[in-house]
Design a protein around this motif. Structure first.
Motif, short mmCIF file in Angstrom:
data_model
loop_
_atom_site.label_atom_id
_atom_site.label_comp_id
_atom_site.label_asym_id
_atom_site.label_seq_id
_atom_site.Cartn_x
_atom_site.Cartn_y
_atom_site.Cartn_z
N LEU A 39 6.40 8.45 -12.26
CA LEU A 39 6.96 7.66 -11.16
C LEU A 39 5.99 6.52 -10.86
O LEU A 39 4.79 6.76 -10.71
N ALA A 40 6.51 5.29 -10.80
CA ALA A 40 5.66 4.16 -10.37
C ALA A 40 5.97 3.87 -8.90
O ALA A 40 7.13 3.75 -8.52
N THR A 41 4.92 3.79 -8.09
CA THR A 41 5.11 3.39 -6.68
C THR A 41 4.57 1.97 -6.54
O THR A 41 3.38 1.74 -6.70
N CYS A 42 5.49 1.03 -6.31
CA CYS A 42 5.09 -0.38 -6.18
C CYS A 42 5.27 -0.77 -4.73
O CYS A 42 6.38 -1.04 -4.28
N PHE A 43 4.19 -0.75 -3.98
CA PHE A 43 4.25 -0.99 -2.54
C PHE A 43 3.58 -2.30 -2.19
O PHE A 43 2.35 -2.42 -2.23
N TYR A 44 4.40 -3.29 -1.85
CA TYR A 44 3.92 -4.62 -1.47
C TYR A 44 3.68 -4.71 0.03
O TYR A 44 3.43 -5.79 0.55
N GLU A 45 3.85 -3.60 0.72
CA GLU A 45 3.75 -3.57 2.18
C GLU A 45 3.14 -2.24 2.57
O GLU A 45 3.37 -1.25 1.88
N PRO A 46 2.37 -2.17 3.68
CA PRO A 46 1.70 -0.91 4.03
C PRO A 46 2.66 0.27 4.19
O PRO A 46 3.80 0.11 4.60
N SER A 47 2.16 1.44 3.86
CA SER A 47 2.93 2.67 4.00
C SER A 47 1.97 3.83 3.87
O SER A 47 1.01 3.76 3.10
N THR A 48 2.19 4.88 4.62
CA THR A 48 1.44 6.11 4.37
C THR A 48 2.45 7.15 3.92
O THR A 48 2.41 7.65 2.80
N ARG A 49 3.37 7.45 4.83
CA ARG A 49 4.34 8.52 4.61
C ARG A 49 5.21 8.31 3.38
O ARG A 49 5.34 9.18 2.55
N THR A 50 5.84 7.15 3.32
CA THR A 50 6.83 6.98 2.27
C THR A 50 6.17 7.08 0.89
O THR A 50 6.63 7.81 0.02
N ARG A 51 5.05 6.37 0.74
CA ARG A 51 4.40 6.38 -0.57
C ARG A 51 3.86 7.78 -0.89
O ARG A 51 4.08 8.32 -1.96
N LEU A 52 3.16 8.37 0.08
CA LEU A 52 2.58 9.68 -0.20
C LEU A 52 3.67 10.74 -0.37
O LEU A 52 3.49 11.68 -1.16
N SER A 53 4.78 10.60 0.33
CA SER A 53 5.81 11.63 0.14
C SER A 53 6.47 11.47 -1.22
O SER A 53 6.84 12.46 -1.85
N LEU A 83 1.88 6.65 -10.95
CA LEU A 83 0.98 5.51 -11.04
C LEU A 83 1.51 4.43 -10.12
O LEU A 83 2.66 4.53 -9.67
N GLY A 84 0.69 3.42 -9.83
CA GLY A 84 1.22 2.37 -8.97
C GLY A 84 0.18 1.66 -8.16
O GLY A 84 -1.02 1.83 -8.38
N PHE A 85 0.66 0.84 -7.23
CA PHE A 85 -0.26 0.14 -6.34
C PHE A 85 0.28 0.22 -4.92
O PHE A 85 1.48 0.38 -4.70
#
Ligand code: NCD
Length: 305
Positions: A41-55, A68-70
């Motif tokens: 799974l790639a997590t591409c987060f261009y904006e802050p997040s704790t819950r959504t990305r970590l979940s 993997l991701g940023f």
């Protein structure tokens, strides 16, 4: 290949299947712990997040997959001027599925048109947040046993809150739902949503005071004032503590009302409410992991066992 851009991308029947799967994962996690082995799974987060990305990450790890991701646009090639379209073409070579959060409305949709892997919208500007909506629906269905016949109060920043916009879109498909929109004048629900409700003949009220509508609510969905979407800090400071749900206000609520919140909370729910059995926001976080596990399995078209 399917993407998830809006909660409406799934029919009500498909959502039922997804929630059944999420509840089965909750009951039998071991059955699913290898299902994503070899998948990334790639997590591409261009904006802050704790819950959504970590979940998302927790969901993928619990399925035996890798991540993997940023988590910051500044540390990705976006800082060098790379377009979302190019980034997703590249990510398609590195991963099997991608969750993307972006401050620009529609950016994950653009990515989906160029991707050769499923793309999940993990929040786009003030627009939509479909996986939070899936989380909200699963929480309500699991704790209340149904998704129809509710009066739901949505309180706080109804103008910029994408979780609110997504949830309303999803709930209008269920029977006998009444909405009570509780916000200061400046943070009213957008007109396009009001027009949609009128066109569908769905009952709603707009009010300013939270206390007045408390006794009629089955569900209260609290939200944070979305500081990052304000044009000036003064307006934010004036509005940020407009609503504070505390023990006293909870006294006028029904015994079985649920309090939901997508989190993060700032001041809008006093910590003294956390011990109230009606406070469901931390259970909601756990449902968010189960529903994302179910979503990954569904979009990757995997079968258990
Ligand atoms: C929400 C969001 O990002 O829109 N957070 C979340 O994903 N749970 C709500 C918020 O930030 O207020």
């Amino acid at each position: 290949m399917r993407h998830l851009m809006s909660p409406l991308d799934f029919t009500v029947e498909e959502l039922e299947k997804l929630f059944d799967l999420a509840n089965d994962i909750e009951a039998n996690p071991d059955k699913y712990k290898h299902i994503c082995e070899g998948k990334k799974l790639a997590t591409c987060f261009y904006e802050p997040s704790t819950r959504t990305r970590l979940s998302f990450e927790s969901a993928m790890y619990s399925l035996g997959g890798q991540v993997l991701g940023f988590s910051d646009a500044g540390s990705s090639s976006a800082a060098k001027g790379e377009s979302v379209s190019d980034t997703i073409r590249m990510i398609s070579c590195y991963a099997d599925i991608c969750a993307m959060r972006h401050p620009k409305e529609g950016a994950p949709m653009v990515a989906a048109t160029k991707a050769s892997i499923p793309v999940i919208n993990a929040g786009d500007g003030g627009h939509q947040h479909p996986t939070q909506t899936l989380t909200d629906l699963l929480t309500i269905r699991s704790l209340k046993g149904r998704l129809n016949h509710f009066t739901i109060g949505l309180c706080g920043d109804l103008k910029f809150g994408r979780t609110v916009h997504s949830l309303i879109n999803a709930l209008v498909r269920y029977e006998n739902i009444k909405f009570i929109f509780i916000s200061p004048e400046e943070l009213r629900i957008p007109d396009y949503i009001i027009d949609m409700l009128k066109a569908k003949n769905i009952p709603f009220e707009e009010v300013i005071r939270l206390e007045d509508s408390m006794p009629e609510l089955d569900l209260l969905y609290m939200t944070r004032v979305q500081r990052e979407r304000f044009f000036n800090e003064e307006d934010y400071v004036r509005l940020k503590d407009f609503y504070i749900l505390d023990k006293k206000k909870m006294q006028c609520a029904r015994e079985d009302m649920l309090v939901l919140h997508p989190l993060p909370r700032v001041n809008e729910i006093s910590v003294e409410v956390d011990d109230d059995p009606r406070a469901a926001y931390f259970r909601q976080v756990q449902y968010g992991v189960y529903v994302r596990m179910a979503l990954i399995i569904t979009l990757l078209e995997l079968q258990e066992g």
